[in-house]
Design an enzyme around this catalytic site. Structure first.
Site, mmCIF file in Angstrom:
data_model
loop_
_atom_site.group_PDB
_atom_site.id
_atom_site.type_symbol
_atom_site.label_atom_id
_atom_site.label_comp_id
_atom_site.label_asym_id
_atom_site.label_seq_id
_atom_site.Cartn_x
_atom_site.Cartn_y
_atom_site.Cartn_z
ATOM 1 C CG ASP A 112 -54.330 5.594 -83.065
ATOM 2 O OD1 ASP A 112 -54.811 4.591 -82.504
ATOM 3 O OD2 ASP A 112 -54.997 6.596 -83.359
ATOM 4 C CG ASP A 200 -52.464 4.470 -88.463
ATOM 5 O OD1 ASP A 200 -51.556 4.872 -89.220
ATOM 6 O OD2 ASP A 200 -53.488 5.136 -88.206
ATOM 7 C CG HIS A 249 -56.979 2.572 -85.845
ATOM 8 N ND1 HIS A 249 -57.070 3.785 -85.241
ATOM 9 C CD2 HIS A 249 -55.981 2.681 -86.760
ATOM 10 C CE1 HIS A 249 -56.172 4.618 -85.760
ATOM 11 N NE2 HIS A 249 -55.497 3.954 -86.689
ATOM 12 C CG ASP A 251 -58.190 -0.314 -81.226
ATOM 13 O OD1 ASP A 251 -58.719 0.243 -82.200
ATOM 14 O OD2 ASP A 251 -57.368 0.255 -80.475
ATOM 15 C CB CYS A 355 -57.729 4.473 -78.890
ATOM 16 S SG CYS A 355 -58.938 3.616 -79.887
HETATM 17 O O1 DAV Z 1 -65.059 1.917 -85.197
HETATM 18 O O2 DAV Z 1 -64.550 3.951 -85.690
HETATM 19 C C1 DAV Z 1 -62.185 3.458 -84.177
HETATM 20 C C2 DAV Z 1 -60.801 3.100 -83.758
HETATM 21 C C3 DAV Z 1 -60.079 4.294 -83.248
HETATM 22 N N1 DAV Z 1 -58.712 3.969 -82.907
HETATM 23 C C4 DAV Z 1 -64.230 2.812 -85.364
HETATM 24 C C5 DAV Z 1 -62.780 2.494 -85.123
#
Ligand code: DAV
Length: 373
Positions: A112, A200, A249, A251, A355
């Site tokens: 992140d 981020d 995010h 990913d 992550c």
């Molecule tokens: O689908 O909640 C989470 C990504 C966390 N870095 C989600 C994304």
């Protein structure tokens, strides 16, 4: 360029080249942060985290650390060098002249905070107040890499003010409802405004000359513009994913696995007009397999789609969370060696296997995977 584990070299241009050196986060002292605008917009309305804050229970920290440590062992057995951050005491107030907050967050997800592009490691602005100082956990490592690798570039994006002007007050309610949220995110009406650049690092996918960046709650258009000006030799492409009521995010949404192949969350498909760029360059975008779980683990703010938050070790090898049987099966059928990694106990601390890691060195150099512009 040759690499040896005892000689630090920062170099990583994409998400899939053979991995040699990586940072894996720690769960120590992880906190549920107190309410603040951008975080409140992300925690799902029905989440068990709502209304809670403070240090996470110690037994959950221990369980997460056990899985993080065994993930580290798996990587080390494959000859990958692993470094770890230095946790701070996250259970203390922090402040700038513009705001204060009762606790910080943690240092489980380096992805992140740190964006590695070639020989540069860039500290992201971040967009939550509770994460403003998180870069400090990585400074001992970054200092070391800087001292040991004369070609390493250590950069930090302008620290944001994060005043209330950065956030849309429309998102302050926890009773917006999923339908309205889906309409808002489809209209790109996100919680962050364009007051100042915000991003981020986990909103950025590195694909050689192309950086694919999710416009959503944690990254605004000014942030994407800042990245484009900062990396003038790259093509920086904004994408967004209607269908996600809590878009942070990229990913758990859009995961490149090797040159020419991306899995996309079927509930958050890339819009047709944005797909064309990938398709005309002979990239295949396939629906990711469904998650094996109906709900996230306790006190976890991420969705069940951490199933597709995989770590690619090289274009033929991928680490997948061990209970994600459908995702493992899909990747097996796509020709990968799949390494199952038990990791669900770590999810609540900041996400999945992608992550929880931050690239330092992957073999290979910067290539153009999108020659047809
Ligand atoms: O689908 O909640 C989470 C990504 C966390 N870095 C989600 C994304």
């Amino acid at each position: 360029m040759s690499w040896s584990p005892d000689k630090t070299k920062v170099n990583s241009w994409n998400e899939w080249d053979p991995l040699k050196h990586i940072i894996v986060g720690r769960a120590d002292g992880g906190c549920i942060p107190p309410p603040e605008p951008a975080l409140d917009a992300k925690v799902p309305e029905e989440s068990d985290m709502r209304g809670m804050f403070g240090p996470r229970p110690q037994h959950t920290v221990d369980a997460a650390n056990e899985q993080l440590d065994s993930f580290v062992s798996i990587l080390k057995k494959r000859g990958i060098r692993v470094d770890r951050p230095d946790p701070l005491d996250f259970n203390q107030p922090t402040a700038t002249p513009d705001w204060q907050t009762e606790t910080m967050f943690g240092c489980m997800p380096p992805r992140d905070v740190l964006l590695t592009i070639g020989s540069e490691i860039l500290e992201a602005t971040m967009s939550y107040r509770c994460r403003w100082f998180e870069y400090l956990c990585y400074r001992p490592l970054l200092q070391r890499f800087y001292n040991e690798d004369p070609a390493m570039r250590h950069e930090a994006a302008p620290k944001p003010r994060l005043t209330d002007a950065d956030y849309r007050s429309d998102y302050l309610s926890d009773r917006i409802g999923v339908e309205k949220r889906l309409q808002w995110t489809a209209d790109k009406f996100f919680v962050t405004t364009d007051e100042e650049p915000l991003f981020d690092a986990a909103d950025v996918l590195r694909m050689g000359r192309d950086l694919v960046v999710q416009h959503g709650f944690t990254t605004n258009l000014k942030g994407i513009d800042w990245l484009a000006r900062h990396f003038p030799d790259h093509r920086v492409r904004a994408v967004n994913f209607p269908g996600d009521p809590y878009p942070i995010h990229i990913d758990a949404t859009f995961t490149p696995l090797r040159p020419g192949l991306i899995i996309n969350n079927p509930q958050r498909r890339l819009p047709e007009e944005q797909r064309d760029y990938f398709l005309r360059n002979d990239w295949e975008i396939v629906d990711a397999a469904p998650p094996a779980h109906q709900i996230p683990p306790p006190l976890c703010y991420s969705s069940v789609w951490l199933s597709m938050n995989v770590l690619v070790l090289d274009p033929k090898t991928v680490c997948v969370e061990a209970s994600e049987v459908y995702q493992m099966e899909q990747l097996d059928k796509l020709g990968f060696e799949v390494i199952p990694v038990p990791f669900r106990d770590a999810y609540a601390f900041g996400g999945g296997l992608h992550c929880a890691t931050g690239d330092v060195y992957r073999e290979g150099d910067c290539q153009d995977y999108f020659p047809k512009q």
